[in-house]
Write an enzyme that holds these catalytic residues in place. Structure first.
Site, PDB file in Angstrom:
ATOM      1  N   ARG A   1       0.867  -1.164   0.000  1.00  0.00           N
ATOM      2  CA  ARG A   1       0.000   0.000   0.000  1.00  0.00           C
ATOM      3  C   ARG A   1       0.907   1.218   0.000  1.00  0.00           C
ATOM      4  O   ARG A   1       1.997   1.189   0.575  1.00  0.00           O
ATOM      5  CB  ARG A   1      -0.889   0.008   1.234  1.00  0.00           C
TER       6      ARG A   1
ATOM      7  N   ASP B   1     -13.859  -7.141  -2.139  1.00  0.00           N
ATOM      8  CA  ASP B   1     -15.043  -6.436  -1.605  1.00  0.00           C
ATOM      9  C   ASP B   1     -16.113  -6.194  -2.673  1.00  0.00           C
ATOM     10  O   ASP B   1     -17.251  -5.888  -2.345  1.00  0.00           O
ATOM     11  CB  ASP B   1     -14.628  -5.077  -1.023  1.00  0.00           C
TER      12      ASP B   1
HETATM   13  O1  F6P Z   1     -10.041  -3.931   0.294  1.00  0.00           O
HETATM   14  C1  F6P Z   1      -9.887  -5.261   0.447  1.00  0.00           C
HETATM   15  C2  F6P Z   1      -9.712  -5.624   1.888  1.00  0.00           C
HETATM   16  O2  F6P Z   1      -9.597  -7.021   1.907  1.00  0.00           O
HETATM   17  C3  F6P Z   1     -10.827  -5.130   2.811  1.00  0.00           C
HETATM   18  O3  F6P Z   1     -11.964  -5.898   2.792  1.00  0.00           O
HETATM   19  C4  F6P Z   1     -10.130  -5.143   4.148  1.00  0.00           C
HETATM   20  O4  F6P Z   1     -10.739  -4.252   5.052  1.00  0.00           O
HETATM   21  C5  F6P Z   1      -8.772  -4.693   3.792  1.00  0.00           C
HETATM   22  O5  F6P Z   1      -8.540  -5.094   2.467  1.00  0.00           O
HETATM   23  C6  F6P Z   1      -7.728  -5.254   4.742  1.00  0.00           C
HETATM   24  O6  F6P Z   1      -6.520  -4.699   4.411  1.00  0.00           O
HETATM   25  P1  F6P Z   1      -5.133  -5.109   5.046  1.00  0.00           P
HETATM   26  O7  F6P Z   1      -4.723  -6.396   4.414  1.00  0.00           O
HETATM   27  O8  F6P Z   1      -4.230  -3.994   4.690  1.00  0.00           O
HETATM   28  O9  F6P Z   1      -5.365  -5.290   6.510  1.00  0.00           O
END
Ligand code: F6P
Length: 341
Positions: free
Chosen positions: A72, A127
């Site tokens: 990210r 999602d």
């Molecule tokens: O956007 C996809 C997703 O899987 C969401 O459903 C979830 O809230 C988020 O990513 C979790 O992100 P991370 O892996 O950064 O905790």
């Protein structure tokens, strides 16, 4: 043509199928060169990449995760990185960049496209909340995993006469909660689109026990929240990427339902298991089609566009349109069920 591909944001089953499809279409059919940037936008900004030929993508169609890695990126990192991206695209002789990602990635793709870079986006997210495409790959796999979990949880819930509150992914939208809850016959479904009433949820679950049933399954999307002022509710602030941190809606609902109903309640958080592992056949096919069409778009010079599924056809939509709004669950879908709060 020389094409750069990258995967950014949370991973998702089907990413490797897209990468493989891009390489197959580009290398075999067009005689292109393809490179893959490592760990999403970071790889583009730091020119960290490797060549992707047919050997590099052999055997990846059915694998989860991403062979390129993902990350990210903070929005300001990318804004500051537009010039660096432009320099690297020029230095590497790229004619097209294909970023595969969700809402954040597509916003970044639009930023680079607006700055004149030759970008074709491919949407992904479990999602399923990206507007302009009927479905994103990864969603079908996540719904399958959640449904399987719900089926399994029913038997243990019944053995112990418990209420199980199962938290599924879905930051802003309740697509996974709705589909898996419907498929598994959940007794209540709680989604972010509709702030819930704890009184109503207590009543729905309580009615079930009053009718002689011995257990209940509640599916709740992680981003669901109570109606303001209706119950004490802990929230978790924001992370460095500007995303809301969740404090655990299932845990909080379990405490509240146990207190109100006098029945044992347990939270079950499915978490990243919904995102891992092999994609379903549906997701592999959609991902493969997106990859094929992204290469075609690059050859047509259709930059600033994103692949999308409309009905059974793959089309191209402007990135600008894709990131304008989220695709929430429409009210008609709730109306088909009597258990969505
Ligand atoms: O956007 C996809 C997703 O899987 C969401 O459903 C979830 O809230 C988020 O990513 C979790 O992100 P991370 O892996 O950064 O905790």
């Amino acid at each position: 043509m020389r094409i750069g591909v990258l995967t950014s944001g949370g991973d998702c089953p089907g990413l490797n199928a897209v990468i493989r499809s891009v390489v197959h279409r580009a290398v075999v059919d067009h005689g292109d060169d393809v490179i893959g940037f490592h760990d999403g936008w970071r790889g583009l900004l730091e020119a960290d990449y490797r060549k992707l030929d047919l050997d590099a993508v052999a055997g990846v169609l059915a694998t989860g995760g991403t062979i390129l890695g993902s990350s990210r990126v903070r929005p300001e990192q990318l804004r500051d990185g537009v010039e660096r991206a432009r320099e690297n695209v020029a230095a590497l002789g790229l004619d097209a960049v294909i970023p595969i990602g969700g809402e954040g990635t597509l916003k970044a793709a639009r930023l680079l496209s607006d700055a004149g870079l030759p970008v074709v986006g491919v949407p992904k997210t479990i999602d399923n909340d990206i507007a302009s495409t009927d479905v994103t790959f990864g969603f079908d796999t996540a719904v399958g995993v959640a449904t399987d979990a719900l089926d399994r949880l029913k038997t243990t819930a019944e053995s112990h006469q418990r209420v199980l509150i199962v938290e599924v992914m879905g930051r802003h939208t309740g697509w996974i909660a709705l589909q898996s809850g419907m498929a598994a016959g959940a007794h209540a479904i709680v989604v972010p689109e509709r702030p819930f009433s704890i009184d109503e949820l207590t009543e729905v679950v309580g009615r079930r026990f009053a009718a002689g049933k011995r257990f209940a399954i509640v599916v709740v999307a992680e981003g669901a929240k109570p109606r303001p002022g209706s119950m004490d509710f802990e929230t978790g602030g924001t992370d460095v990427y500007g995303h809301e941190r969740f404090a655990g809606v299932a845990r909080q609902l379990a405490v509240e339902l146990e207190r109100r109903l006098g029945k044992e309640a347990r939270p079950v958080i499915l978490g990243h298991v919904q995102r891992g592992g092999t994609p379903t056949a549906y997701d592999r096919v959609l991902a493969t089609r997106f990859g094929w069409h992204a290469v075609e778009a690059a050859h047509l010079g259709a930059f600033g566009m994103m692949t999308a599924l409309r009905g059974t056809d793959i089309t191209l939509v402007p990135l600008a349109e894709a990131v304008e709004q989220l695709k929430t669950v429409p009210a008609e879908r709730y109306a088909e069920l009597d258990c969505v709060l």
